[in-house]
Design a protein around this motif. Structure first.
Motif, mmCIF file in Angstrom:
data_model
loop_
_atom_site.group_PDB
_atom_site.id
_atom_site.type_symbol
_atom_site.label_atom_id
_atom_site.label_comp_id
_atom_site.label_asym_id
_atom_site.label_seq_id
_atom_site.Cartn_x
_atom_site.Cartn_y
_atom_site.Cartn_z
ATOM 1 N N PHE A 1 50.868 32.097 41.376
ATOM 2 C CA PHE A 1 50.016 32.672 42.411
ATOM 3 C C PHE A 1 48.945 33.563 41.776
ATOM 4 N N VAL A 2 49.365 34.420 40.859
ATOM 5 C CA VAL A 2 48.425 35.314 40.166
ATOM 6 C C VAL A 2 47.418 34.495 39.353
ATOM 7 N N ARG A 3 47.891 33.480 38.686
ATOM 8 C CA ARG A 3 47.000 32.633 37.881
ATOM 9 C C ARG A 3 45.920 32.001 38.749
ATOM 10 N N GLU A 4 46.292 31.542 39.933
ATOM 11 C CA GLU A 4 45.314 30.926 40.829
ATOM 12 C C GLU A 4 44.297 31.951 41.347
ATOM 13 N N ILE A 5 44.740 33.173 41.586
ATOM 14 C CA ILE A 5 43.811 34.226 42.004
ATOM 15 C C ILE A 5 42.799 34.486 40.901
ATOM 16 N N VAL A 6 43.278 34.578 39.660
ATOM 17 C CA VAL A 6 42.382 34.793 38.516
ATOM 18 C C VAL A 6 41.444 33.605 38.352
ATOM 19 N N ARG A 7 41.985 32.412 38.454
ATOM 20 C CA ARG A 7 41.178 31.195 38.312
ATOM 21 C C ARG A 7 40.082 31.122 39.380
ATOM 22 N N ALA A 8 40.391 31.617 40.581
ATOM 23 C CA ALA A 8 39.413 31.606 41.669
ATOM 24 C C ALA A 8 38.339 32.684 41.482
ATOM 25 N N GLY A 9 38.528 33.564 40.489
ATOM 26 C CA GLY A 9 37.531 34.590 40.208
ATOM 27 C C GLY A 9 37.529 35.741 41.194
ATOM 28 N N ILE A 10 38.651 35.950 41.856
ATOM 29 C CA ILE A 10 38.740 37.012 42.855
ATOM 30 C C ILE A 10 39.098 38.318 42.158
ATOM 31 N N GLN A 11 38.347 39.375 42.488
ATOM 32 C CA GLN A 11 38.588 40.684 41.894
ATOM 33 C C GLN A 11 38.947 41.672 42.992
ATOM 34 N N VAL A 12 40.151 42.197 42.917
ATOM 35 C CA VAL A 12 40.628 43.181 43.881
ATOM 36 C C VAL A 12 41.373 44.249 43.088
ATOM 37 N N GLU A 13 41.104 45.509 43.392
ATOM 38 C CA GLU A 13 41.819 46.607 42.743
ATOM 39 C C GLU A 13 43.183 46.782 43.407
ATOM 40 N N LEU A 14 44.231 46.357 42.709
ATOM 41 C CA LEU A 14 45.591 46.477 43.222
ATOM 42 C C LEU A 14 46.488 47.052 42.137
#
Length: 78
Positions: free
Chosen positions: A41-54
């Motif tokens: 799940f995290v890998r796909e978020i990174v791959r999608a280029g999404i940046q969120v401060e969490l």
């Protein structure tokens, strides 16, 4: 959600939900901490280029240890 449909998931939608949630919690004086996200799940978020401060930890234990260390305490005392 399963790992089978990770590529179909709306990661931008997730980011657009988490950012206001974190802001609202912060306004109330709360600190949002997330634990246990699936590595795929995290890998796909990174791959999608999404940046969120969490603030994210792999397990609840790591999150708890970090919080306790901020207050100079340890799990062995409990």
């Amino acid at each position: 959600m399963t790992t089978d449909n990770l590529t179909e998931f709306d990661y931008n939608g997730l980011a657009s939900e988490l950012s206001p949630l974190n802001s609202a919690l912060s306004l109330m004086g709360l600190r949002a901490i997330y634990v246990g996200f699936n590595p795929l799940f995290v890998r796909e978020i990174v791959r999608a280029g999404i940046q969120v401060e969490l603030e994210v930890y792999t397990t609840f234990k790591f999150a708890l240890e970090h919080l306790l260390s901020e207050n100079k305490k340890s799990l062995s005392k409990f």
